[in-house]
Scaffold this motif. Sequence first.
Motif, PDB file in Angstrom:
ATOM      1  N   UNK A 861       0.830  -1.209   0.000  1.00 29.35           N
ATOM      2  CA  UNK A 861       0.000   0.000   0.000  1.00 29.35           C
ATOM      3  C   UNK A 861       0.861   1.254   0.000  1.00 29.35           C
ATOM      4  N   UNK A 862       1.913   1.240   0.776  1.00 28.06           N
ATOM      5  CA  UNK A 862       2.752   2.423   0.906  1.00 28.06           C
ATOM      6  C   UNK A 862       3.593   2.675  -0.339  1.00 28.06           C
ATOM      7  N   UNK A 863       4.133   1.580  -0.927  1.00 30.63           N
ATOM      8  CA  UNK A 863       5.077   1.733  -2.028  1.00 30.63           C
ATOM      9  C   UNK A 863       4.433   1.679  -3.410  1.00 30.63           C
ATOM     10  N   UNK A 864       3.270   1.079  -3.503  1.00 30.74           N
ATOM     11  CA  UNK A 864       2.689   0.884  -4.835  1.00 30.74           C
ATOM     12  C   UNK A 864       1.237   1.323  -4.900  1.00 30.74           C
ATOM     13  N   UNK A 865       0.447   0.957  -3.910  1.00 33.54           N
ATOM     14  CA  UNK A 865      -0.991   1.193  -4.005  1.00 33.54           C
ATOM     15  C   UNK A 865      -1.322   2.685  -3.935  1.00 33.54           C
ATOM     16  N   UNK A 866      -0.930   3.345  -2.874  1.00 35.85           N
ATOM     17  CA  UNK A 866      -1.239   4.769  -2.730  1.00 35.85           C
ATOM     18  C   UNK A 866      -0.624   5.623  -3.840  1.00 35.85           C
ATOM     19  N   UNK A 867       0.642   5.402  -4.227  1.00 31.26           N
ATOM     20  CA  UNK A 867       1.214   6.274  -5.271  1.00 31.26           C
ATOM     21  C   UNK A 867       0.680   5.984  -6.669  1.00 31.26           C
ATOM     22  N   UNK A 868       0.391   4.724  -6.984  1.00 26.88           N
ATOM     23  CA  UNK A 868       0.172   4.339  -8.378  1.00 26.88           C
ATOM     24  C   UNK A 868      -1.253   3.934  -8.712  1.00 26.88           C
ATOM     25  N   UNK A 874     -17.397   5.790  -8.812  1.00 25.71           N
ATOM     26  CA  UNK A 874     -18.636   5.165  -9.292  1.00 25.71           C
ATOM     27  C   UNK A 874     -18.625   3.653  -9.075  1.00 25.71           C
ATOM     28  N   UNK A 875     -17.503   3.014  -9.387  1.00 30.92           N
ATOM     29  CA  UNK A 875     -17.408   1.547  -9.267  1.00 30.92           C
ATOM     30  C   UNK A 875     -16.862   1.097  -7.929  1.00 30.92           C
ATOM     31  N   UNK A 876     -16.445   2.051  -7.084  1.00 28.74           N
ATOM     32  CA  UNK A 876     -15.833   1.742  -5.790  1.00 28.74           C
ATOM     33  C   UNK A 876     -14.609   0.850  -5.961  1.00 28.74           C
ATOM     34  N   UNK A 877     -13.803   1.175  -6.950  1.00 27.12           N
ATOM     35  CA  UNK A 877     -12.616   0.378  -7.236  1.00 27.12           C
ATOM     36  C   UNK A 877     -11.410   1.285  -7.431  1.00 27.12           C
ATOM     37  N   UNK A 878     -10.250   0.731  -7.080  1.00 27.55           N
ATOM     38  CA  UNK A 878      -8.974   1.355  -7.404  1.00 27.55           C
ATOM     39  C   UNK A 878      -8.375   0.599  -8.590  1.00 27.55           C
ATOM     40  N   UNK A 879      -7.869   1.336  -9.557  1.00 22.09           N
ATOM     41  CA  UNK A 879      -7.200   0.727 -10.692  1.00 22.09           C
ATOM     42  C   UNK A 879      -5.826   1.354 -10.835  1.00 22.09           C
ATOM     43  N   UNK A 884       1.822   6.426 -13.428  1.00 21.86           N
ATOM     44  CA  UNK A 884       1.824   6.648 -12.000  1.00 21.86           C
ATOM     45  C   UNK A 884       2.878   7.649 -11.583  1.00 21.86           C
ATOM     46  N   UNK A 885       2.792   8.011 -10.305  1.00 20.93           N
ATOM     47  CA  UNK A 885       3.760   8.970  -9.771  1.00 20.93           C
ATOM     48  C   UNK A 885       5.130   8.340  -9.629  1.00 20.93           C
TER      49      UNK A 885
END
Length: 1291
Positions: A861-868, A874-879, A884-885
């Motif tokens: 989450x810290x290294x990949x999920x939050x930044x990228x 609408x779909x309640x999804x993260x893609x 990415x940053x």
Amino acid sequence: MAIPVEEAIAALSTFSLEDEQPDMQGLSAVLSIERCATSSPTEYADVSAYRLSLTEDTKAINQLNTLIKDGKEMLSVLYTYRSCVKALPQLPDSMKHNQADLYLETYQVLDLEMSRLREIQRWQASAASKLAADMQRFSRPERLINGPTITHFWSILKLLDVLVQLDHLKNAKASIPNDFSWYKRTFTQVSIQWQDTDTMREELDDLQIFLSTRWAILLNLHAEMFRANTVEDILQVLIVFCVESLELDFALLFPERHMLLRVLPVLVVLATSSEKDAESLYRRVKVNRLTSIFKNDPVIPAFPDLHLSPVAILKELSMYFPSFSSQTRFLTLPAPHEILHRELQEYKRHYLVVNCIGTIRAEHDDFSIRFASAVNQVINLKSTEASNPDWCREVKGNMYDMVIEGFQLLSRWTGRVWEQCAWKFSRPCKDPVTSDSIRGSTTFFDYEKVVRWNYTSDERKALLELVSYIKSVGSMMQRCDTLVADALWETIHVEVQDFVQDKLDTMLRTTFRKKKDLSRILSDMRTLSADWMANTNKHDAELHVSHQEGEMSRPNIFYPRPVALTAAQVHCLQFLICELVSGGNLRKHGGLFGNSGSGIAVDDLKRLETFFYKLSFFLHILDYTATISALMDLGFLWFREFYLESSRVIQFPIECSLPWMLVDNVIESQDPSLLQSILMPFDIYNDAAQYALTILKQRFLYDEIEAEVDLCFDQLLYRLTEIIFSYYKSRAASDLLDQTFLASCNDEDKYFVKPILFNEILKLTRVKLLGRTIDLRSLLTQRLNKIIRDNIDFLFERYESQGLCAIVELQQLLDVLKHTHNLLSKDLELDSFNLMLNEMQENLSLISYSSRLASQIWTEMQNDFFPNFILCNTTQRFIRSIKGARQAPQRAPVSNVKSYFFCGSQDLNAAYHNLAGMYSEFFGIPHMFAVVQLIGLRSLPWIIRAILDHIAIKVNEIVPKIYGLQDALPKSIGLLPFDGGVAGSQKIIHELLTWGTKSELKAEVLQSLKEVGSALYWTSLLDIVLRETDTMQFIQTAPWLGLTIGSDGQLREVDSGDSPLVSLFKSAKAAIVSNETCQNPNSFHVMSKQAEAADIIYKKNINSASVLEYALAFTSAALDKHYSKLSANPKTGFIDITTSKDFYRIFSGLQFEYLEEIVLDSTSKKLDSLGDSVAWAGCTIIYLLGQQLHFELFDFSYQFLNIAEVENAAMAQTQSFDRAKSANHSQGYESLLEAMKKARRLNNHVFSMLRARCPLEEKIACAIKQSGAPQPRITFVNTLSAFETLPQKDP
């Protein structure tokens, strides 16, 4: 008080010593090597008591038996002889001065081995001389002594067989001449300093001639036989005896048949030393009978890895016996390597087990059923005190017949295994078909060509099945030896007494009435074996003889007794029957019972013949255990001494070992029908070890067998564990496979796992292996525990090599593994799955709330999920963002991937991979359910705390950057004028937002806001999942707590009293304590109190707080210390519409610019890199700072939309000719306006959610309980509400 012995015995009889271990092995090796009942324990010393003038015959038999015993020891020495030259050291050039010492040491080592060869040479000379003398003594035309008897015939043939095998083995052993040449060379070197070495040199020359001459033993035997007078008569009698025994199946056991086949060609060569002798032989035995025998059995087993060919022997001996070279009828027969292709197929059908396994299977099933039925009848008979004598005799006679049939089946089956091995050794594989793993090898051992590559998969399967049948039938017969012993002995007693007391009595009164010599023989037979003690009538032989011819006699009535014949009695009875039938002259034409000149009626002759053959069976039946052990012995399948010598290797790999090949075939084929026999090949090792110690008497062979068994059993455990685990893994994966997925498949049958009964294998606690008892169940449990731990570790490593989105796949695979553990736990006592899971997660400490999986999730989450990752509200999804940053972290690939670590089979692996692929490109509600399920309530608070700390850190990072953006804005920003319209407003906004030189700072602020928004939305998803989980838990616990949901949707108690849980335990405690027999009432009081405590705890946990509310309160607390910098208080008490330092101004400008960039710059990917998380973070900060109303009033996008609406409304009121101009005017802003409307709708959604979950009037921060549920703890001071600063309108 002492317990009476009778009561103790009765109590012990109630205990059952049986367990549930199935019968999947043969009998353990018999360690006893005592003499068997088939040979006389007294060396026929009791024969003289019967006064039959058999002293010379008995003496000759004992002498031959002694020679046979010594000869078998010589065979063992010669067969196990291994070259000593290979072990001799070679001196380097620097030590040549010590060569004399080396020669002396070498001589001393080789002299010990050569002394054994000298002993063999001396023994064969002595045996040939004594055998020739014995045959000459009994081949005289005049009848000076009685004999030879049938027992004598067998002894002669057995000794001759030992000589033939010894000669054949000497010819085959190439290491012996090599060692002898070294021995002679060293003798020449060391004997220079000795004196009087002529005698030793003569012995060396004799030994050299003996070793180098082929068939030297048979040539010496021939010379001894025909030294004084001819022995053609006795040789012809032996040939007739062999032919009749082979044609009539007189040999009950297969070793006897093979022995007859080995000696018959040698007897034919010895008996045809001249044309006259040949003609005499062919008058007694037709040539067609001999050629038929030689042609039907072209290959005969001689040793475990050596075979004999009768035709090859005849052809080779014809060079040493010139008189036999004219016997073209024999010499034209084809040797094994000369057989034509058409005939070869016929021989394959005869020798190969695979061609007759169907018949053998039917014989096994039929015999097993009938034998079990016969044993049950014997058990019923013993349990019945008084029973019908006729029924008793019928039951015991049936048991006797079943034992005879069992012996015949075992003999025929084991003989087939011997003969198939001999056939394979005679027909090696020419073109081995190699697998990919050894395709690079171009050379193969000879042993590989005759064993490893010479058995097809079907042949291995058939051989294993036959081995299982042999072991199962033998074990079944062996286990009931004490049960059927009395029945067998009584049946033998009945057979003998019925013959000698009734049938012989009838013969005495009819056929032999006037033949005094023959009557004397019958009387001797009755005297020899009649049991008059069991007869109700007194014995009076004269009375039986004096009966009148027409008088009807009454049969003798006798009671059966478990009294058996001795070997001497059988020996004497067979002799008397031969005397009776042949008149003491076995040289007459027609054979033993084919002699029509005896003057005996056909019926009486038939009775005598039947009883004569039964006598031979009696000895094997009386020697019940030894007979079964001999017929079950399959140790010959392991020995390979000849091929070790020819291949010049110390030992072959286990892939070349036939027992392991059978085990490996079961593992590779995974045939459920063979799996129950997977341990049967290890009985071959047991038999081989027993044979090596008791027969060959060689410890080094046992050590080699033990080493191979250790390796093979370890391999079996390893591969069997994999098979069992793979099967149960496939079964678990099939059970948990999504039903909707199966419904949509056209070939759903491939996902069905066929049942395999591993239950029997998993129950084995006592596997007998080389005298050791092995707990297979315990070993499998240990290895399965390890493989489950390895599987968990592999799944974690695989997840660590992927991203956060792979959490669903991890959950699915762990669910499959857990179900696999549950299935295995039905038969094995495995470690707790949760314990193993916590162990592999490194989460066993009581004070640690983190875990391997939780740490990995947070790292991702810290290294990949939050930044990228970006949010789609609408779909309640993260893609994952296209741009990415920062780049995704590099992950190490997983090595040593095993298919059974996934779902067990390729089809199920593909199915689960496809299902997991549906969740691999996003993160949403299913992933959150997986996170909650996997890390549990223990590690979940640690994750939440880490996320909150991350939010606080990002807030602290944003504030200085906000200061930088604030400095770039003008000090005063007013409302946008409606005069300039949309275009004018846009121009004014561009003039106000002077951030052109701070684009990097602006990008960092947007990225930080995105991460804060992603974290907040992540907690909202977690909150949804936790609430659903709590709801499910409430549904399960509410009935026990006495709670229900009212019509208003609120909880209420059904009864104001105790809950059903407390009431249940209280009533149970009252009922049990009131019973006088209750010995420990305090424990039930404690249980009742624990139920009350559980009731209180569960009721308190029903109203759990929200993780999202706690996260918002925590974020608000983090913003409080920056409040003065992000939200300036109005100086006049009224709303300051010109301020530019509030956070909402910064966010408004950022939002307007990136919306504009999206619309105006089609190549921009800002939306892909930011998503809806920025709106969540910005609106949350604005709301928590109390700037929502300011934002809604003064946001640039909102004002821009208002101006556009006013402008459109004004345009709508103009004339129709101005409408085209209005349309052209607003054409370039439609996309921008639509994007702003979407942003406003998103902002409104976020604000409404915030007002619902975190009202500013009740802003409360929460603490996290140990269970993971939020709990109200700290109340913060409310910030100034925007509504409070507005001027109030007078009423």
